[in-house]
Every structure is written in C-alpha cells, then in structure tokens.
Scaffold this active site. Structure first.
Site, PDB file in Angstrom:
ATOM      1  CD  GLU A  17      -4.402   5.487   4.241  1.00 41.29           C
ATOM      2  OE1 GLU A  17      -3.967   4.924   3.240  1.00 41.29           O
ATOM      3  OE2 GLU A  17      -5.574   5.372   4.642  1.00 41.29           O
TER       4      GLU A  17
ATOM      5  CE  LYS B  73      -4.068  -2.178   1.869  1.00 40.50           C
ATOM      6  NZ  LYS B  73      -5.145  -2.210   2.835  1.00 40.50           N
TER       7      LYS B  73
ATOM      8  NE  ARG C 228      -8.563  -9.120  -4.105  1.00 46.31           N
ATOM      9  CZ  ARG C 228      -9.703  -8.676  -3.600  1.00 46.31           C
ATOM     10  NH1 ARG C 228     -10.853  -8.973  -4.179  1.00 46.31           N
ATOM     11  NH2 ARG C 228      -9.728  -7.910  -2.534  1.00 46.31           N
TER      12      ARG C 228
HETATM   13  P1  ADP Z   1     -13.546  -7.529  -1.874  1.00 43.27           P
HETATM   14  O1  ADP Z   1     -13.512  -6.081  -1.975  1.00 43.27           O
HETATM   15  O2  ADP Z   1     -13.430  -8.242  -3.161  1.00 43.27           O
HETATM   16  O3  ADP Z   1     -14.620  -8.025  -1.008  1.00 43.27           O
HETATM   17  P2  ADP Z   1     -11.954  -8.399   0.301  1.00 43.27           P
HETATM   18  O4  ADP Z   1     -10.820  -7.578   0.797  1.00 43.27           O
HETATM   19  O5  ADP Z   1     -13.181  -8.488   1.114  1.00 43.27           O
HETATM   20  O6  ADP Z   1     -12.218  -7.875  -1.143  1.00 43.27           O
HETATM   21  O7  ADP Z   1     -11.401  -9.852  -0.015  1.00 43.27           O
HETATM   22  C1  ADP Z   1     -12.129 -10.852  -0.677  1.00 43.27           C
HETATM   23  C2  ADP Z   1     -12.054 -12.129   0.112  1.00 43.27           C
HETATM   24  O8  ADP Z   1     -10.734 -12.547   0.280  1.00 43.27           O
HETATM   25  C3  ADP Z   1     -12.669 -11.965   1.461  1.00 43.27           C
HETATM   26  O9  ADP Z   1     -13.528 -13.045   1.639  1.00 43.27           O
HETATM   27  C4  ADP Z   1     -11.500 -11.979   2.434  1.00 43.27           C
HETATM   28  O10 ADP Z   1     -11.819 -12.739   3.567  1.00 43.27           O
HETATM   29  C5  ADP Z   1     -10.409 -12.648   1.651  1.00 43.27           C
HETATM   30  N1  ADP Z   1      -9.127 -11.955   1.797  1.00 43.27           N
HETATM   31  C6  ADP Z   1      -8.678 -10.913   1.082  1.00 43.27           C
HETATM   32  N2  ADP Z   1      -7.451 -10.554   1.419  1.00 43.27           N
HETATM   33  C7  ADP Z   1      -7.087 -11.396   2.384  1.00 43.27           C
HETATM   34  C8  ADP Z   1      -5.899 -11.565   3.135  1.00 43.27           C
HETATM   35  N3  ADP Z   1      -4.839 -10.795   2.951  1.00 43.27           N
HETATM   36  N4  ADP Z   1      -5.881 -12.528   4.064  1.00 43.27           N
HETATM   37  C9  ADP Z   1      -6.935 -13.324   4.244  1.00 43.27           C
HETATM   38  N5  ADP Z   1      -8.070 -13.237   3.552  1.00 43.27           N
HETATM   39  C10 ADP Z   1      -8.147 -12.292   2.638  1.00 43.27           C
HETATM   40  P1  ADP Z   2      -8.278  -3.671   2.815  1.00 40.07           P
HETATM   41  O1  ADP Z   2      -7.060  -3.903   1.986  1.00 40.07           O
HETATM   42  O2  ADP Z   2      -8.343  -4.520   4.005  1.00 40.07           O
HETATM   43  O3  ADP Z   2      -9.529  -3.663   1.975  1.00 40.07           O
HETATM   44  P2  ADP Z   2      -8.463  -0.765   2.851  1.00 40.07           P
HETATM   45  O4  ADP Z   2      -7.261   0.093   2.876  1.00 40.07           O
HETATM   46  O5  ADP Z   2      -9.170  -0.898   1.546  1.00 40.07           O
HETATM   47  O6  ADP Z   2      -8.074  -2.191   3.411  1.00 40.07           O
HETATM   48  O7  ADP Z   2      -9.491  -0.256   3.946  1.00 40.07           O
HETATM   49  C1  ADP Z   2     -10.634  -0.998   4.285  1.00 40.07           C
HETATM   50  C2  ADP Z   2     -11.674  -0.093   4.929  1.00 40.07           C
HETATM   51  O8  ADP Z   2     -11.151   0.525   6.104  1.00 40.07           O
HETATM   52  C3  ADP Z   2     -12.149   1.059   4.065  1.00 40.07           C
HETATM   53  O9  ADP Z   2     -13.191   0.672   3.186  1.00 40.07           O
HETATM   54  C4  ADP Z   2     -12.596   2.064   5.106  1.00 40.07           C
HETATM   55  O10 ADP Z   2     -13.882   1.768   5.582  1.00 40.07           O
HETATM   56  C5  ADP Z   2     -11.604   1.849   6.219  1.00 40.07           C
HETATM   57  N1  ADP Z   2     -10.460   2.781   6.090  1.00 40.07           N
HETATM   58  C6  ADP Z   2      -9.256   2.494   5.574  1.00 40.07           C
HETATM   59  N2  ADP Z   2      -8.435   3.555   5.597  1.00 40.07           N
HETATM   60  C7  ADP Z   2      -9.138   4.564   6.139  1.00 40.07           C
HETATM   61  C8  ADP Z   2      -8.853   5.932   6.440  1.00 40.07           C
HETATM   62  N3  ADP Z   2      -7.663   6.478   6.191  1.00 40.07           N
HETATM   63  N4  ADP Z   2      -9.827   6.686   7.009  1.00 40.07           N
HETATM   64  C9  ADP Z   2     -11.041   6.134   7.273  1.00 40.07           C
HETATM   65  N5  ADP Z   2     -11.364   4.870   7.012  1.00 40.07           N
HETATM   66  C10 ADP Z   2     -10.436   4.075   6.448  1.00 40.07           C
END
Ligand code: ADP
Ligand code: ADP
Ligand code: MG
Length: 472
Positions: A199, A115, A291
């Site tokens: 962040e 990230k 993906r």
């Molecule tokens: P999306 O936005 O497609 O829902 P998610 O972040 O929820 O993406 O990930 C999709 C699926 O993959 C979820 O069911 C989550 O549990 C699993 N997943 C994604 N990243 C990870 C990770 N780093 N470790 C374990 N499970 C993950």
């Molecule tokens: P992941 O890889 O697990 O999906 P993200 O960086 O996409 O992680 O963040 C997942 C969620 O966490 C976001 O959809 C938001 O709800 C919350 N989040 C992440 N970063 C921030 C931020 N800087 N401020 C507020 N909410 C955040």
C-alpha cells in the site's frame, strides 16, 4: 430465542459479554485454561468449564469449544475479540452444529479477513481504497517495480494480518529489499499465510473508523466514528468518539460510506470499517474488522446503545432496535487502554500480582476490567488489563474528566500505562484535538515522567507500619 451463550474468550471482554447476558436474562458460560483458574470472567459467569492445561491451545481449539457449547446446552456463542474472533472456521462449525454464531457469516469473515480481497470488494463498490497492489506480491522484484509507480514511502502488509503486526514502512528500495523477506516471514509465522501486499504509505494519517450494525433483514446503520490515531507500533492506545478532527459534512459522508461498504459485502452483525484520513482530508478504506472491537465502549458512551446486546438480538434474527434517524449522539468519550506495561522501559510487559486495585468512579466514568486486588496477571496473554472509558458533554470537559479518572484509578503491584496517559493529556496538540498516528513516536519525552511521588499504597503501608510501631 437465545437463552444460553458460550463465551469463547477471556479477560475483560468475557466479563463485558457476561454483563450483557445478565441484563438480557441469558445464562452465560465461561471457558478457562488452567492459568485462568482465578480469572474474573470465571467468577462472574453462571457456569465455567476448564479447557485444559495449556494457556492458549484451549482458547484456539474451535472444534472443542463448539463441542462444549453443545454439551453444556448453549444455543449461541460469542467470540469476543482476538483469539478465534476472525476465524471463519469457528463460525462455520457453529453453523454446522446449530449454535448461533454472534457475528457475521463465515463467508464474510473469510473475505474481509483477507485484506486484498476486502480491498477489491470495496473498489468494486466505488469506495476509495489506499492505492496499492492489485493482489498479493509475487516477488521482491515485482514489489520494487510497483513501489516505483506508487512512489515511496510504501507499506508492506500481511494479507491476513491483525493486531498491528506484519506491517512495515519502506522509505527506499533498500528498505523494501530488507523488509520484503521479514514481512513475509512475519506473515507466515503470525498468521499462517505467507501472503503480503503493498500500500502507499499515507504520511501522518488519522485513523478514523466507523461502527456499523447490520441485521438479517437488510437494515444497516452506523453509530458514528472513532478516532484511533493515538497508537504505538500500529496498536491503539487511546480512542475517541466522535473524532474531534472531523466536521459534520465529513462525519455524514464517512458514516454513509461505511454503511455502503457493509451492504456491498452482505454484512450482518456488528462490524467496523477502518479508514485512513490523509493531510488533505481525503479518506481511504483500510480494512474491515468483522467482530466486536476493544474500543466499542466509546461508541456506547456517546450513543447510549449497548452494542453487545444488539449483537445478540441480531444473531437471534431480530431487526435492529433503532433506525438511523433515531440514533442520537451526545458529548465526547475517550477510552484509555490500561496495559500492564512499563512505559519507561519501552513498554515492556509487567505481569505479576495486583497488590491493590481501586476502581475509579464519579460521573461519566466506566471501567471494563479483568483485575482485582490479589489477582495475578498471567504472562501468557495480552497486557491490556482494564479499559477506562470516560464521557463528558464537551471536549474540554472530557480532558479534565479523563485526567481526574486517571488520578482516581489505582492499580498497584505492576507497572501500567496510567502515568503515561496523564502526560499525553497535557500535550497541547492533543488538547487542541489535532493529532495523527505519529503522535506517540513524536513525543518520546512523555515516557520520562517522574515516579518519585509516593504511591497511595506506599503511604498507606508507611502509616500502617508507623502506627504499629507507635503501638496505636
Ligand atoms: P481493536 O481495534 O479491537 O483493538 P486489535 O487489532 O487491537 O483490534 O485486536 C484486538 C485484540 O486481539 C488485541 O488485543 C490483539 O492483541 C488481538 N489480536 C487481533 N488480531 C490478532 C492476530 N491476528 N493475532 C494475534 N492477536 C490478535
Ligand atoms: P491491523 O489489521 O493490524 O489493525 P491495519 O491495516 O488496520 O492493520 O493497520 C494498522 C495501523 O497501521 C493503522 O491504524 C495505521 O496506523 C497503520 N497503517 C496501516 N496501513 C497504513 C498505510 N497505508 N499508511 C499509513 N499507515 C498505515
Ligand atoms: Mg486495523
């Protein structure tokens, strides 16, 4: 030409990819751990191979999976989501073994999966990112000093995080001191890398993401946005396309910005650029998912484009089937993730036997499921067991249709999030299309619905017992 695809995944997404293969006249190959012997993806694929007794090890063994793809005569591999889908090693091994990887280049997966690297790539391309640390945090002291400059609240995040894990909000220096070690240890346990960054916490943001498609000829298009603000613990529950919270000018800007982001990193295949929108309607890049995403179905519903088929075409070296100007958007769609969880008990997973499953139907209703009557949901995997995707011409019609579809679907034997979603659909802010990522936390009362109504299954059992008793 791709003619045989190994699907390196399980559950509903494996079934989804098998369906795309069937339409494209491509042979589908499933893999399964012992725990998945009776899984739907195994029944539906043209071929299926056991990958061992451990419930997870086989799905995470990139070398073994690619060996299997080669041995079974596959020419391509689809990673699905979760598991190895964002692991650059899988893409790399595929390339070395002459298997087409249905996703972007290993290099792009690696860069965007970090990230911090993704943030700097976006900054270099002039795309606004959430204010935060330049790189990874070196120490707790550095974190404390930086937080003073950024201003509380701040977020500590795992640099290679995903699935909503390894993210903590800190409202004060005390919070930050407490959470620093925690996030560090979560990051190393869950993602094998003890790197974290900071962040600014965007207070009450909307999560808005853009679906993009990029071919290997330099064409990049977007398929509009999805609003994924309805989340619990940073995990999405309901996703909507298009966002009812954007106007046309914002929509256009966001789509174009996502295309710019994809071009800046030489992206190919399907991907998602995630943004946060703050209360002043400013957008910030958050991360890119390299993906297919769980919620791709809502985009398919409003555009009519089969994203998985497009992924396969792109991996085959074909140009995109559509130019940006040809992409039409019609109506609204909502995806409801049916999780085998008990909302009344802090969303505790509820695994076990599905005693009855009735698929919903009618206009505008699609299900992507991995369940059937008699299926045992194994306790080793994600609790999402089906996705309900509903489409309608207008937002008010969508609300009515989603409520009807939730009445229509029947999943018995395990607790699910279905009754909880029925409650969400009644909430005024939701109906007005005005909600942020705090919605679920703001409405704890929604988990206190009544369960007294006898289920259809129970009434069926009672009448069966009664007629037996009466000798009918
Ligand atoms: P999306 O936005 O497609 O829902 P998610 O972040 O929820 O993406 O990930 C999709 C699926 O993959 C979820 O069911 C989550 O549990 C699993 N997943 C994604 N990243 C990870 C990770 N780093 N470790 C374990 N499970 C993950
Ligand atoms: P992941 O890889 O697990 O999906 P993200 O960086 O996409 O992680 O963040 C997942 C969620 O966490 C976001 O959809 C938001 O709800 C919350 N989040 C992440 N970063 C921030 C931020 N800087 N401020 C507020 N909410 C955040
Ligand atoms: Mg995310």
């Amino acid at each position: 030409m791709i003619h045989k695809i190994l699907i390196a995944n399980r559950g509903e997404i494996a079934v989804r990819i098998i369906r795309a293969c069937a339409e494209a006249d491509i042979t589908s190959v499933a893999i399964y751990a012992d725990a998945d012997r009776h899984a739907l993806h195994v029944k539906k694929a043209d071929e299926a191979y056991n990958i061992g007794p451990d419930s997870l090890a086989g799905y995470l063994n990139a070398h073994r999976i690619v060996n299997l793809a080669v041995a079974s005569g596959c020419d391509a591999l689809h990673p699905g989501y979760g598991f190895l889908s964002e692991n650059p090693l899988l893409a790399e091994i595929c390339r070395n073994r002459n298997i087409r990887y249905i996703g972007p280049d290993a290099g792009v997966i690696r860069r965007m999966g970090d990230k911090v690297a993704a943030r700097s790539a976006m900054q270099a391309a002039g795309i606004p990112v959430v204010p935060g640390s330049e790189g990874n945090l070196a120490s707790r002291e550095e974190a404390l000093a930086l937080a003073e400059t950024i201003g509380y609240p701040v977020m500590l995040k795992a640099t290679s995080g995903g699935g909503g894990r390894g993210i903590r909000r800190c409202n004060s220096p005390q919070d930050l001191k407490r959470n620093y070690e925690r996030v560090l240890s979560e990051a190393s346990k869950a993602f094998g890398r003890a790197d974290i960054f900071m962040e600014k916490c965007i207070v009450r943001p909307r999560h808005i993401e853009v679906q993009i498609l990029a071919d290997t000829h330099g064409n990049v298009i977007h398929l509009f946005e999805r609003d994924c603000s309805i989340q619990r613990r940073h995990q999405k529950l309901i996703e909507i396309a298009p966002s009812p919270q954007l106007d046309e000018a914002q929509r256009t800007w966001l789509g174009e910005t996502a295309v710019r982001a994809a071009k800046a990193v030489g992206y190919t295949n399907a991907g998602t650029v995630e943004f946060l929108m703050d209360r002043d309607n400013r957008f910030y890049f958050m991360e890119m998912n390299t993906r297919l995403q769980v919620e791709h179905t809502v985009t398919e519903a409003i555009t009519g484009i089969d994203i998985v088929l497009e992924q396969i075409r792109i991996a085959d070296g074909l140009p995109l089937s559509h130019a940006q100007a040809d992409i039409q958007r019609r109506g609204y769609a909502m995806e409801l993730r049916i999780n085998a969880e008990d909302p009344k008990n802090d969303f505790l997973p509820s695994f076990g036997r599905i005693t009855r499953y009735f698929a919903p139907g009618g206009p505008g209703v699609r299900t992507d499921g991995a369940i059937y009557t008699g299926y045992h949901i194994p306790p080793y995997y994600d609790s999402m067991c089906a996705k309900l995707t509903v489409w309608a011409l207008s937002w008010p019609e969508l609300l009515n249709r989603a409520a009807r579809a939730l009445e229509d679907i029947g999943v018995y034997g395990v607790k699910t999030t279905i009754p909880y979603y029925m409650e969400i659909l009644k909430v005024e802010e939701f109906r007005y299309g005005s909600f942020d990522t705090g919605f679920v936390e703001d409405h704890p009362e929604l988990t206190r619905y009544k369960t007294s109504r006898p289920t259809r299954e129970l009434s069926a059992a009672i009448s069966a017992a009664l007629s037996a008793h009466l000798g009918h």
